[in-house]
Design a protein around this motif. Sequence first.
Motif, PDB file in Angstrom:
ATOM      1  N   LEU A  11       0.486  -0.965  -0.231  1.00  0.00           N
ATOM      2  CA  LEU A  11      -0.019   0.063   0.169  1.00  0.00           C
ATOM      3  C   LEU A  11       0.931   1.381  -0.102  1.00  0.00           C
ATOM      4  O   LEU A  11       0.398   2.559   0.506  1.00  0.00           O
ATOM      5  CB  LEU A  11      -0.827   0.282   1.085  1.00  0.00           C
ATOM      6  N   LYS A  12       1.831   0.897  -0.694  1.00  0.00           N
ATOM      7  CA  LYS A  12       2.552   1.805  -0.381  1.00  0.00           C
ATOM      8  C   LYS A  12       2.433   3.397  -0.878  1.00  0.00           C
ATOM      9  O   LYS A  12       3.086   4.244  -1.070  1.00  0.00           O
ATOM     10  CB  LYS A  12       4.692   2.181  -0.623  1.00  0.00           C
ATOM     11  N   GLN A  13       0.911   3.141  -2.632  1.00  0.00           N
ATOM     12  CA  GLN A  13       1.436   4.080  -3.351  1.00  0.00           C
ATOM     13  C   GLN A  13       0.460   5.552  -1.853  1.00  0.00           C
ATOM     14  O   GLN A  13       0.018   6.329  -1.986  1.00  0.00           O
ATOM     15  CB  GLN A  13       0.722   3.864  -3.754  1.00  0.00           C
ATOM     16  N   TYR A  14       0.305   5.103  -0.822  1.00  0.00           N
ATOM     17  CA  TYR A  14      -0.024   6.455   0.324  1.00  0.00           C
ATOM     18  C   TYR A  14       0.038   6.506   0.530  1.00  0.00           C
ATOM     19  O   TYR A  14       0.690   7.515   2.043  1.00  0.00           O
ATOM     20  CB  TYR A  14      -1.485   5.218   1.208  1.00  0.00           C
ATOM     21  N   GLY A  15       1.697   6.318   0.520  1.00  0.00           N
ATOM     22  CA  GLY A  15       2.666   6.830   1.220  1.00  0.00           C
ATOM     23  C   GLY A  15       2.883   8.414   1.412  1.00  0.00           C
ATOM     24  O   GLY A  15       3.238   9.350   2.502  1.00  0.00           O
ATOM     25  N   ASP A  16       1.961   9.676   0.773  1.00  0.00           N
ATOM     26  CA  ASP A  16       1.861  10.508   0.113  1.00  0.00           C
ATOM     27  C   ASP A  16       0.932  11.220   0.844  1.00  0.00           C
ATOM     28  O   ASP A  16       0.746  12.752   0.527  1.00  0.00           O
ATOM     29  CB  ASP A  16       2.389  10.645  -1.657  1.00  0.00           C
ATOM     30  N   ARG A  17      -0.026  10.628   1.652  1.00  0.00           N
ATOM     31  CA  ARG A  17      -0.947  11.050   2.433  1.00  0.00           C
ATOM     32  C   ARG A  17      -0.926  11.902   4.241  1.00  0.00           C
ATOM     33  O   ARG A  17       0.401  11.540   3.803  1.00  0.00           O
ATOM     34  CB  ARG A  17      -1.966  10.147   2.238  1.00  0.00           C
TER      35      ARG A  17
END
Length: 310
Positions: free
Chosen positions: A85-91
């Motif tokens: 789920l690393k794509q949510y690391g910019d939240r």
Amino acid sequence: MKKIWSLIIIMSLGMVVAGCQKTSATTESNEKTVEVLDSTNQKITVPATPKKIVVFDSSLLDTVDALGEGDKVIGVPVKNLPTYLKQYGDRESVGGVKEPDLEKINALKPDLILISSRQADFKDELAKIAPTVYLATDIKDSWSSAQKNIETVATLFGKESEAKAKIAKIKTSIDALKTKDQALNARSLVVMTNENSLSAFGPGSRYGIVYDTFGLTPVDETLEPSTHGASISYEYILEKNPDYIFVVDRTKAIGGDQSTTNLADNELVKQTNAGKNNHVITLDPQVWYLAGSGLESLPIMIDEISKGLN
């Protein structure tokens, strides 16, 4: 005459203002909402198709993602995100999985907060900020619990049909896994390693889904159902002599010291059927320890067990 016209104008303006106020009230009262039951059977009313969501649980997050609603997620516990789920690391970072940053969450002004058991102690405080839906996994019935949580999340976005289709696909994979295991006629053991300690899990436990749903035969049916597992030794593993050992490394899941010896390298483990046949399988620790009941994590788990049985 002037006084009469002035009176008429004032009355007209009053009617316009009153009309505006009525329209505003009607708009507010017509705001669409949806009512769902949380894991305590409490009714929670939330805005239909929420647009600003804070999600603390990885399984709930991967379900939101699988349903195509990830763009609505504005805050997550960034430091505890699993790699898948690393794509949510910019939240926005909203604290740790066990210590939500209430001030930060309040500043984000979400219209929905999704939590699970790790945040249960903060449920009431989070509910003061925004509608908070508590969805936990019941280890005594993991699969049914997971389905219910997935369907609840889907209801929040009006994605019930999509969720049902994905659940049906997972069920097909589970049936195939059961068939494969039955053909092997093997006995399995799930072990969690935590630095130098070992814990075993049987049916009805944290990783009971392996037996209760995926259909694997436990090497030890006397293990007490538990979230943390039963403390065991290497001698125990040799005594039970499983054909397959599935390992969840908690230390790696939480980013701890990874220099400890691999379970498969232990001399006693090497003497088991699993050790002799290279059937000591290390599972993705982040998926199994941090998630494990979402639309994306469940297929990963099924695939890992299936490949391990090859």
